[in-house]
Write a protein that holds these residues in place. Structure first.
Motif, short mmCIF file in Angstrom:
data_model
loop_
_atom_site.label_atom_id
_atom_site.label_comp_id
_atom_site.label_asym_id
_atom_site.label_seq_id
_atom_site.Cartn_x
_atom_site.Cartn_y
_atom_site.Cartn_z
N ALA A 47 -9.02 -6.33 11.51
CA ALA A 47 -9.75 -6.55 10.26
C ALA A 47 -11.25 -6.68 10.53
CB ALA A 47 -9.22 -7.79 9.54
N LEU A 48 -11.62 -7.37 11.60
CA LEU A 48 -13.04 -7.48 11.96
C LEU A 48 -13.63 -6.12 12.32
CD1 LEU A 48 -13.04 -10.75 14.07
CD2 LEU A 48 -14.21 -10.37 11.90
N ALA A 49 -12.89 -5.34 13.09
CA ALA A 49 -13.35 -4.00 13.46
C ALA A 49 -13.49 -3.12 12.21
CB ALA A 49 -12.40 -3.36 14.47
N GLU A 50 -12.54 -3.25 11.30
CA GLU A 50 -12.58 -2.50 10.05
C GLU A 50 -13.79 -2.90 9.20
OE1 GLU A 50 -11.24 0.35 7.45
OE2 GLU A 50 -10.02 -0.23 9.17
N ALA A 51 -14.08 -4.18 9.13
CA ALA A 51 -15.23 -4.66 8.36
C ALA A 51 -16.54 -4.16 8.95
CB ALA A 51 -15.22 -6.19 8.29
N ILE A 52 -16.66 -4.22 10.27
CA ILE A 52 -17.88 -3.72 10.93
C ILE A 52 -18.01 -2.22 10.71
CG2 ILE A 52 -18.99 -3.35 13.17
CD1 ILE A 52 -17.66 -6.05 14.03
N SER A 53 -16.93 -1.50 10.87
CA SER A 53 -16.95 -0.06 10.68
C SER A 53 -17.35 0.30 9.25
CB SER A 53 -15.57 0.53 10.98
OG SER A 53 -15.51 1.90 10.68
N PHE A 54 -16.73 -0.35 8.28
CA PHE A 54 -17.04 -0.06 6.88
C PHE A 54 -18.48 -0.43 6.55
CE2 PHE A 54 -17.08 -1.23 2.35
CZ PHE A 54 -16.70 0.00 1.81
N GLY A 55 -18.96 -1.56 7.06
CA GLY A 55 -20.31 -2.02 6.75
C GLY A 55 -21.41 -1.15 7.33
N PHE A 56 -21.18 -0.56 8.49
CA PHE A 56 -22.24 0.21 9.15
C PHE A 56 -22.01 1.72 9.17
CE2 PHE A 56 -22.71 -4.01 11.04
CZ PHE A 56 -24.07 -4.22 10.88
N GLY A 95 -19.28 3.51 7.22
CA GLY A 95 -18.34 4.04 6.24
C GLY A 95 -16.91 3.82 6.72
N ARG A 96 -15.98 4.45 6.07
CA ARG A 96 -14.57 4.21 6.41
C ARG A 96 -14.04 5.32 7.30
NH1 ARG A 96 -11.80 0.73 2.65
NH2 ARG A 96 -10.43 -0.29 4.12
N ASP A 97 -14.39 5.29 8.59
CA ASP A 97 -13.93 6.28 9.55
C ASP A 97 -12.97 5.60 10.53
OD1 ASP A 97 -13.53 8.22 11.46
OD2 ASP A 97 -15.66 8.58 11.83
N PRO A 98 -11.69 6.02 10.53
CA PRO A 98 -10.70 5.36 11.39
C PRO A 98 -11.02 5.44 12.88
CG PRO A 98 -9.65 7.03 9.99
CD PRO A 98 -11.10 7.06 9.71
N MET A 99 -11.64 6.51 13.32
CA MET A 99 -11.96 6.64 14.75
C MET A 99 -13.08 5.68 15.14
SD MET A 99 -9.65 8.48 15.82
CE MET A 99 -10.11 8.69 17.50
N VAL A 100 -14.02 5.46 14.24
CA VAL A 100 -15.08 4.49 14.51
C VAL A 100 -14.49 3.08 14.56
CG1 VAL A 100 -17.21 3.46 13.60
CG2 VAL A 100 -16.90 5.93 13.54
#
Length: 148
Positions: A52-61, A63-68
């Protein structure tokens, strides 16, 4: 018919039931309390917190890219487990990744942390575990997740 070996011996001290003084599991860890193997439920919740933390950082900086998200998750795991022995999720749930069978400091180190992280990110190794409850990623790295 029971043999003398089945009953134990006063010379060896007999067997001590798990949870009493001297109780150790097959890995040599305490049967309960600090330093004992972490239960599956706590490990899964810690993994979800980290994701969830990785997802939040990814989305915040980015966008919603699963590989990021996967890359951020991997970097977080590698750096935190290798250096301090626990991710943020592990820390919140009172867990720690330790090297198995090592006296003194139990820091995982960068090499073992890399092996563990790469296998963790493949998903299959963590969901296949042995009789001791360790995933393939922990077995390959020579690590175990314990209670702090």
């Amino acid at each position: 018919m029971a043999s003398r070996g089945d009953l134990g011996s006063w010379l060896t001290g007999g067997s001590v039931p798990t949870g009493e003084t001297g109780g150790r599991d097959r890995l040599g860890l305490p049967a309960s309390g600090a330093g004992s193997r972490a239960p599956l439920g706590r490990r899964v919740v810690a993994l979800c917190v980290d994701w969830a933390l990785a997802e939040a950082i990814s989305f915040g900086f980015f966008g919603r890219d699963p590989m990021v998200t996967l890359a951020i998750f991997a970097v977080m795991n590698l750096i935190l487990v290798s250096s301090v022995g626990s991710t943020i999720g592990h820390r919140l749930l009172g867990l720690q990744v330790r090297r198995l069978g090592v006296e003194g400091p139990h820091l995982v180190g960068f090499g073992r942390g890399t092996v563990r992280t790469l296998l963790l990110c493949l998903v299959i190794p963590p969901v296949v575990w042995d009789a001791d409850g360790r995933g393939m990623h922990d077995r390959a790295a020579g690590t175990v997740i314990v209670r702090r």
